[in-house]
Design an enzyme around this catalytic site. Structure first.
Site: not given
Ligand code: 5GP
Ligand code: ZN
Length: 115
Positions: A98, A100
């Site tokens: 999603h 972000h």
């Molecule tokens: P990506 O790796 O997709 O760029 O970032 C995902 C981010 O979401 C990671 O930095 C991870 O720590 C964070 N994250 C994953 N699961 C959760 C959750 O359940 N709660 C929160 N607050 N952050 C999460």
């Molecule tokens: Zn979503």
């Protein structure tokens, strides 16, 4: 709302988070595994998988950055500076599909590049 999407569930309140910002379109909360003194995540409530998908909806992008600007100007972040990062796909290290934006700050950050 996309069923079974972690961040849709977080922005709707179904899964709890440490919320720091919310408006009609945007939700901001604290990352669970901080990579800097301040590590926040901002997302648009309308589900898209990544920024390329989001780019088909310019209004959503504008709303996204409006939320980040509003929040950062309301605290020391905009004064001291911060970094915005978004990851796309496997090489980008995306783990939640999603769209972000990571907001990193609260301390001087080094330059970035390969790990
Ligand atoms: P990506 O790796 O997709 O760029 O970032 C995902 C981010 O979401 C990671 O930095 C991870 O720590 C964070 N994250 C994953 N699961 C959760 C959750 O359940 N709660 C929160 N607050 N952050 C999460
Ligand atoms: Zn979503």
């Amino acid at each position: 709302m996309s069923s079974n999407c972690l961040f849709c569930k977080i922005s709707s309140g179904e899964i709890p988070s440490q919320k720091i910002y919310e408006d009609e379109h945007v939700f901001g909360f604290v990352d669970i595994h901080p990579q800097a003194k301040i590590h926040l995540l901002f997302l648009h409530k309308k589900h898209t998988a990544n920024i390329n998908e989001m780019s088909t909806d310019p209004k959503a992008i504008a709303q996204m950055f409006h939320g980040i600007a509003e929040y950062s100007k309301s605290c020391d972040l905009a004064t001291n500076g911060f970094r915005v990062v978004t990851n796309l796909g496997a090489d980008g290290g995306q783990s939640v599909f999603h769209t972000h934006f990571h907001i990193l700050g609260g301390e001087p950050l080094g330059h970035f590049g390969r790990r």
